[in-house]
Design a protein around this motif. Structure first.
Motif, short mmCIF file in Angstrom:
data_model
loop_
_atom_site.label_atom_id
_atom_site.label_comp_id
_atom_site.label_asym_id
_atom_site.label_seq_id
_atom_site.Cartn_x
_atom_site.Cartn_y
_atom_site.Cartn_z
N GLU A 21 41.00 31.14 51.24
CA GLU A 21 41.54 32.29 50.86
C GLU A 21 41.57 32.68 49.70
O GLU A 21 41.46 31.57 48.61
CB GLU A 21 42.98 32.31 51.34
CG GLU A 21 43.19 32.10 52.98
CD GLU A 21 44.79 32.05 53.25
OE1 GLU A 21 45.62 32.53 52.34
OE2 GLU A 21 45.17 31.76 54.22
N TYR A 22 41.14 33.96 49.27
CA TYR A 22 40.92 34.24 47.94
C TYR A 22 42.39 34.99 47.50
O TYR A 22 42.85 35.69 48.03
CB TYR A 22 39.78 35.16 47.58
CG TYR A 22 38.44 34.55 47.94
CD1 TYR A 22 37.82 33.51 46.96
CD2 TYR A 22 37.79 34.55 49.11
CE1 TYR A 22 36.60 33.21 47.41
CE2 TYR A 22 36.43 33.83 49.46
CZ TYR A 22 36.07 33.15 48.48
OH TYR A 22 34.90 32.58 48.97
N VAL A 23 42.75 34.50 46.15
CA VAL A 23 43.88 35.22 45.68
C VAL A 23 43.45 35.69 44.26
O VAL A 23 42.71 35.05 43.41
CB VAL A 23 44.79 33.94 45.31
CG1 VAL A 23 46.24 34.67 44.85
CG2 VAL A 23 45.09 33.28 46.70
N THR A 24 43.89 36.85 44.16
CA THR A 24 43.59 37.40 42.84
C THR A 24 44.84 37.43 42.02
O THR A 24 46.14 37.61 42.10
CB THR A 24 43.54 39.14 42.96
OG1 THR A 24 44.63 39.68 43.80
CG2 THR A 24 42.25 39.49 43.98
N LEU A 25 44.40 36.84 40.93
CA LEU A 25 45.57 36.68 39.86
C LEU A 25 45.52 37.59 38.62
O LEU A 25 44.42 38.14 38.37
CB LEU A 25 45.07 35.18 39.09
CG LEU A 25 44.85 34.04 39.94
CD1 LEU A 25 44.15 32.89 39.06
CD2 LEU A 25 46.26 33.53 40.54
N ASP A 26 46.54 37.98 38.34
CA ASP A 26 46.79 38.97 37.51
C ASP A 26 46.93 38.19 36.06
O ASP A 26 47.59 37.34 35.89
CB ASP A 26 48.18 39.85 37.55
CG ASP A 26 48.44 40.45 38.70
OD1 ASP A 26 47.26 40.95 39.30
OD2 ASP A 26 49.53 40.53 39.53
N GLU A 27 46.03 39.03 35.24
CA GLU A 27 46.05 38.36 33.89
C GLU A 27 46.90 39.21 32.97
O GLU A 27 47.27 40.34 32.88
CB GLU A 27 44.52 38.39 33.58
CG GLU A 27 43.74 37.69 34.24
CD GLU A 27 42.23 37.55 33.54
OE1 GLU A 27 42.13 37.62 32.63
OE2 GLU A 27 41.31 37.53 34.59
#
Length: 73
Positions: free
Chosen positions: A67-73
């Motif tokens: 699963e790909y999780v987008t990380l907020d930078e």
């Protein structure tokens, strides 16, 4: 009628019938080579197996995808 000649070394008990003509019956004509070969050709005993295996492989591939999780930078 065809006449077959078979030469066997140890014919023994079959000597009296080895050289007879092969009977042909009008009610039962000889089968064509194609039809005869089809009787002995391999058949798909497990119909649908290939499709089921492909479907299961797709299910497993989906299950094992990371699963790909987008990380907020």
């Amino acid at each position: 009628m065809r006449k077959y000649t078979i030469r066997m070394k140890n014919a023994g008990a079959y000597e009296d019938i080895l050289y007879h003509e092969v009977p042909e019956f009008p009610a039962h004509p000889r089968m064509s080579r194609e039809n005869r070969a089809a009787q002995f050709a391999p058949f798909a005993a497990l119909t649908g197996l290939e499709e089921a295996m492909e479907e299961k492989a797709e299910q497993n591939a989906k299950k094992n995808e990371p699963e790909y999780v987008t990380l907020d930078e």
